[in-house]
Write an enzyme that holds these catalytic residues in place. Structure first.
Site, PDB file in Angstrom:
ATOM      1  N   GLU A 138       0.877  -1.299   0.073  1.00  0.00           N
ATOM      2  CA  GLU A 138      -0.083  -0.043   0.004  1.00  0.00           C
ATOM      3  C   GLU A 138       0.790   1.463   0.024  1.00  0.00           C
ATOM      4  O   GLU A 138       1.745   1.339   0.769  1.00  0.00           O
ATOM      5  CB  GLU A 138      -0.864  -0.110   1.120  1.00  0.00           C
ATOM      6  CG  GLU A 138      -1.843   1.232   1.404  1.00  0.00           C
ATOM      7  CD  GLU A 138      -3.050   1.218   2.264  1.00  0.00           C
ATOM      8  OE1 GLU A 138      -3.784   2.156   2.496  1.00  0.00           O
ATOM      9  OE2 GLU A 138      -3.199   0.170   2.744  1.00  0.00           O
ATOM     10  N   LYS A 145      -8.710  -1.414   0.758  1.00  0.00           N
ATOM     11  CA  LYS A 145      -9.596  -1.680   1.761  1.00  0.00           C
ATOM     12  C   LYS A 145     -10.551  -2.563   1.320  1.00  0.00           C
ATOM     13  O   LYS A 145     -11.052  -2.280   0.203  1.00  0.00           O
ATOM     14  CB  LYS A 145     -10.455  -0.365   2.241  1.00  0.00           C
ATOM     15  CG  LYS A 145     -11.257  -0.504   3.616  1.00  0.00           C
ATOM     16  CD  LYS A 145     -10.540  -1.241   4.754  1.00  0.00           C
ATOM     17  CE  LYS A 145      -9.626  -0.015   5.252  1.00  0.00           C
ATOM     18  NZ  LYS A 145      -9.118  -0.498   6.735  1.00  0.00           N
TER      19      LYS A 145
END
Length: 413
Positions: free
Chosen positions: A207, A223
């Protein structure tokens, strides 16, 4: 505070410097020039002090809209930068949470230059042995925390909170080869190792917390998680719960970037794209904006730390719930780790991350909780995220070599 000047470089780790996001052309040929470490007891503003320290060593980051364009092969290459989740919470004005379970600094900046050949290790790595994991909370306690977040959502206090658990295991031997293996996991965009006196961090994060290149700010929040099967991909794309949770964090990241971007320039270039990390599918979006004139590193860190995908929304209210519910601090996880160069900056968010101090190896994992979250499913998701990290750290659980003594992580200073 630790501030190692170039005249004490010989006391620093004699190993290949391999922090995350190092330019490929420079990987394996870096040598440490200077280091600055910060603990809360040191006082002061860690963001401002980081920016000043880097400027003093040739990395002037007071205006990211006008970066330097020259990479000096004979001078300073760049710097590794680490900011813990607790330090990020302090920068945001939120609750820092429980105490760090690992003996680590909260902010580290390490300046590197080039060398023709990386220095060799002074001794071969001692065999690595890791003991049994001890969890910071049991599944029923984790599930109870999920229920507590749902109740807070029902009262209108928060919309989403990311809950993180921790585990630790004793060890002997040299942890660095095991930590380096984390960076080789599939999808580890920010794979690498950062070391210091008595500690080390290994990262396998996919990420992007914040990247700055050519006047553009980029963040890629992740997410939404499913097993990396055909059915798992279909289920993730079809899940209204995962999409709503994801878009909530994308909106939070848009707002964070808007604080430091040119007015009206924030945009979402890619929404809810499915990427693979190890044996998991994860949903990722790409949010970009134009850098505002005069934006410096310190203000950028204040705006984006800690990352919204590992806090929740609203961010400060979520940090309050995290401080109330998590029994152990987030340590090296859920913070920022990456590279700062003359002409760009690239920091990963330290999910899928492990840390080692003089006593134990530490891992963390968690997930975002919304009103629709099922406590048992959230516990299972956290276990799925940490499983590849724990497996990669390996270790012989059943046997200790009678002649096997712990080596220090680095040479004594």
């Amino acid at each position: 505070m630790t501030n190692n000047r170039p005249d004490v470089v010989e006391a620093l780790p004699l190993m290949v410097a391999d922090p995350p996001a190092v330019p490929e052309a420079c990987r394996g040929r870096l040598v440490e020039r200077a280091r600055w470490q910060w603990h809360p007891a040191d006082g002061g503003d860690p963001a401002a002090r980081t920016e000043d320290f880097l400027a003093a060593h040739g990395l002037r980051l007071h205006d990211l809209a006008r970066p330097a364009t020259r990479h000096d092969p004979d001078g300073v290459c760049g710097a590794a930068l680490y900011v813990s989740a607790a330090a990020g919470a302090l920068l945001a004005g939120g609750a820092p949470g429980a105490a760090n379970p690992a003996d680590l600094p909260e902010v580290v900046a390490v300046v590197y230059g080039h060398t023709a050949a990386a220095p060799a290790r002074p001794y071969p790595p001692a065999p690595w042995w890791r003991g049994t994991w001890t969890e910071s909370w049991q599944p029923r306690q984790h599930a109870a925390a999920v229920t507590a977040v749902r109740e807070a959502i029902g009262r209108g206090e928060v919309y989403q909170v990311n809950l993180v658990g921790h585990a630790a295991a004793t060890y002997t031997g040299d942890p660095l080869p095991a930590l380096a293996r984390l960076g080789q996991l599939p999808g580890a965009r920010y794979g690498g190792v950062l070391t210091g006196p008595g500690w080390a961090i290994g990262c396998a994060s996919p990420e992007t917390l914040i990247e700055v290149r050519h006047g553009t700010l980029t963040t890629r929040p992740i997410k939404g998680t499913r097993p990396a099967t055909v059915a798992g991909r279909v289920d993730l794309l079809a899940s209204a719960k995962e999409r709503a949770e994801h878009i909530m964090i994308v909106d939070l990241e848009r707002n964070d970037l808007a604080r430091v971007a040119r007015t009206g320039s924030v945009r979402v270039d890619d929404l809810f794209a499915v990427r693979r990390w190890c044996d998991l599918w994860q949903a990722e979006s790409t949010v970009r904006a134009d850098v505002a004139d005069g934006l410096g590193l310190a203000d950028l860190l204040r705006a984006v730390c800690p990352g919204g995908s590992v806090t929740g929304a609203p961010k400060l209210a979520a940090l309050d719930r995290i401080a109330d519910l998590e029994p152990v601090g987030r340590g090296a996880s859920m913070g920022a780790l990456g590279w700062v160069g003359h002409d760009h900056l690239d920091l990963g968010l330290t999910i899928r991350t492990a840390a080692v101090d003089g006593d134990a190896v530490h891992v963390w994992a968690g997930g975002g909780i919304t009103w629709d979250s099922d406590p048992d499913a959230e516990v299972a998701e956290a276990a799925a995220k940490t499983a590849p990290v724990r497996a990669t750290l390996g270790g012989d659980h059943g046997r200790r070599d009678a002649g096997h003594h712990r080596r220090p992580i680095i040479l004594p200073t």
